[in-house]
Design an enzyme around this catalytic site. Sequence first.
Site, short mmCIF file in Angstrom:
data_model
loop_
_atom_site.label_atom_id
_atom_site.label_comp_id
_atom_site.label_asym_id
_atom_site.label_seq_id
_atom_site.Cartn_x
_atom_site.Cartn_y
_atom_site.Cartn_z
N ASP A 327 20.58 -7.45 46.72
CA ASP A 327 19.57 -7.70 45.70
C ASP A 327 19.30 -9.20 45.65
O ASP A 327 20.10 -10.00 46.13
CB ASP A 327 20.08 -7.19 44.34
CG ASP A 327 18.99 -7.20 43.28
OD1 ASP A 327 17.81 -7.20 43.65
OD2 ASP A 327 19.35 -7.23 42.09
N ASP A 594 22.89 -3.85 40.98
CA ASP A 594 23.36 -3.96 39.60
C ASP A 594 22.75 -2.91 38.69
O ASP A 594 23.24 -2.68 37.59
CB ASP A 594 23.05 -5.35 39.03
CG ASP A 594 21.58 -5.71 39.13
OD1 ASP A 594 20.78 -4.85 39.57
OD2 ASP A 594 21.22 -6.85 38.79
N ASP A 598 20.21 1.43 41.80
CA ASP A 598 21.00 1.09 42.98
C ASP A 598 22.14 2.07 43.22
O ASP A 598 22.72 2.09 44.31
CB ASP A 598 21.59 -0.31 42.84
CG ASP A 598 20.52 -1.38 42.72
OD1 ASP A 598 19.53 -1.28 43.45
OD2 ASP A 598 20.68 -2.31 41.90
#
Length: 854
Positions: A327, A594, A598
Amino acid sequence: MASMWHEKTVEEVMAELESSGSGLTDEEAAQRLARYGPNELPGPRRRSPVILFLSQFTDFMILVLIGAALVSGVMGETADTVVILVIVILNAVIGFIQEYRAERAMEALRGMAAPMATVVRAGVARTIPASLLVPGDVVRLAAGDIAPADIRLAVAAQVTMEEAALTGESLPTEKTTAPLPDAALPLGDRINICYKGTVCTRGRGEGVVVATGLATELGKIATLLGAQEEGTTPLQRRLAAFGRKLTVAILTVCAIVFFAGFFRGDDPLVIFLTAVSLAVAAIPEALPAVVTVSLALGARALVKANSLVKKLPAVETLGSVTYVCTDKTGTLTVNRMSVEEVVVVEPGKEELFFAAMALCNDAAVDGAGKPVGDPTEVALALRAAEHGQVRGELERDHPRVAELPFEAERKLMTTFHPWEGGFVSFTKGAPEVVLGRSGIEEPLAEEAARRHDRLADDGLRVMGFAMRRFEKLPLSLPEAEAGDLVFLGLAGMLDPPRSEAREAVRRCREAGITPVMITGDHPLTARAIARRLGILTDAGDGVVTGRELAAFAPEEFAARVRDIRVYARVAPEQKLRIVEALQNLGEFVAMTGDGVNDAPALKRADIGIAMGITGTDVAKEAAHLVLLDDNFATIVAAVAEGRRIYDNIRKFIRYLLTTNSGEVIAVACAPFVGLPVPLTPIQILWVNLMTDSLPALALSLEPAEGEVMARPPRPPRESIFAHGLGRHVVWVGLLIGALVLLVEGAWLRSSDRHWQTMAFTVLCFTQLFHVLAIRSERHSLFTIGLLSNRPLLGAVTLSALLQLAIIYLPPCNPLFGTVPLTAGELAAAIGISSLVFVAVEMEKFVQRRRQPVA
């Protein structure tokens, strides 16, 4: 159908759901509840604790060890049986605890559901459990509320929703009510829908429920998460293959020994027991324990490096990673907006420009005078303060007396303040709108537009600022934005990269690991950050949006996935698709995340890495590893630790198999060369106990070799015997067996029992010299130094002293069948044993000459 709600008008949605602004009646709601089911996510399908525990005994190597324990028990070797069973049960308990915790991921996902909701039924607003909502219900939202379902907004008064956990968007999303006629819009761009589990950070809204339960976007993620089965790690696969090969080899040797003795005329029972003894001696019963200890020690080291390991095999898996899908926000960047560049095209307007940044701003001021609140507002206030325009001080002299709040339709915000005997309005918003309403001269307007395009191309979020003076406060506030604004300048903002992230990316590339950015942010922003960090170069590295990815056929994506470095505006199922595509090509994938969105990809990845600070409980429970500092550089340090651990496991296997094979060769070959069996059962047990305990455990503490991050990852399908390990086991095992038999034959002429003690001592000391020689696969012991692994030096010293004790202490002689050796005999035994050390050092010397160390 649910994915199309954003395209329809509110009236069309209401008509299709047979609802209205006054909501459903209680009777209709009850009927729909029976039809659609409760608005909640189903609980996880749990295996019973007993089944979960018993499943830990299905590994092939564990079954082999259980068989060895049973044979040892039948033969009366109670100590062996107890040790093996303790090791097996310990491993089962550890595996049970890990899997039990992993199954909590779905429970954490359910916890995101809003417990209560404000619903309008038959024109009356009431609060009901969110689980009772049905499609067609009219729901109201206010700041601080969690969206209880997927809601198509009909009213949006300055509504902003925090959707990072679902979409990956780093900033709150401003909502609107207008239809969005584009079926391919990603979730983050469907700004007329509030999704279940997201948080209203500002404003108030009202809308109609279009999806509940598993039909919501959160529910779809729950379905994806529940469908993911965790695969085995590289180490587990390698050890399973190793166990199968070892078992075949052991059974083959035992069969040869048995049939050779049988046809030679030996007692069938005696020769059978001898063959079984060899099998028990050859099985590395300490292997699971030492691997577990190595992983546990590695996990402990990773905690000190801000990485919390949730599943022990993940420690080693890190060392096999070939792709890191990460990310952007908070991992590669600092997760704090910063004004990177300002543009004032007209000289003399600088002070007013920074005053506008400070005053046309909704950031609050804390007790210390620092701005707090929305990240964008805080960034503007901080930059203004750097130029002497402190928000708190300005507001005392120029308080806000009126305002036009920001609205998505206008794309502007305006505040009014007393100023130099009159009033002034400060306006900020979309640069093209601000410029369009400014009376700026054509050359300056062209310059401002050009500078804006450059900032936007660099991935910055650009805001324009303007002002207008009044003798008195206007009666119609909107007229202040209508035109004739004085253009002040532009501010380009960005969540800047972490200072250490670029070096971490460089180390990844050097180690043969490909970093890939997957983000919910705008493609231009993602491209800018990726270029700054070195993830993306100008050599053609790919950037793909979620819309483009959805259009790829599976074959086309498989052909391109290795070349794509940045994905922007992706949906949760697309993250999963990226991971699976790389895995199907044989890559080992680490995935960071997070948010709730995900979780499926984290669970499917070979190593799922969740953020400890910003991560949701769902992401943390689905992951194998949690970063306590949310820092990409920590991943690189963890990869280095994983490689060190795997190297040390290979060293232990090299050590254990070599010593066991030397022992088997000596015992099995003695009768074929006319010699008696050199060891008694108690001596075999002692050798196994000494070599499988302290020295083996101390190998797990071996420091990383200098080039551990300067080499590519080990291929995922590579055998544990690769790079000469199998060859080393064979020739060094033969050497150890030959030295034992040579000593036995040379001292056999003696009438006493010195020959057996000599053979026993040589077998023990060859193994101690061998463990010192294999501390590095390439470097000489004289290069790395004896003191670089003090626990191993201590273990070798202690083992040598214990061996001397059973030779020279009178109470030990009858127990172990030993006799004291003369000084000359002991020196000869040690000297002959050291030939193993010399031979292995020569092997490494030849290897360094052929392939110089980098």
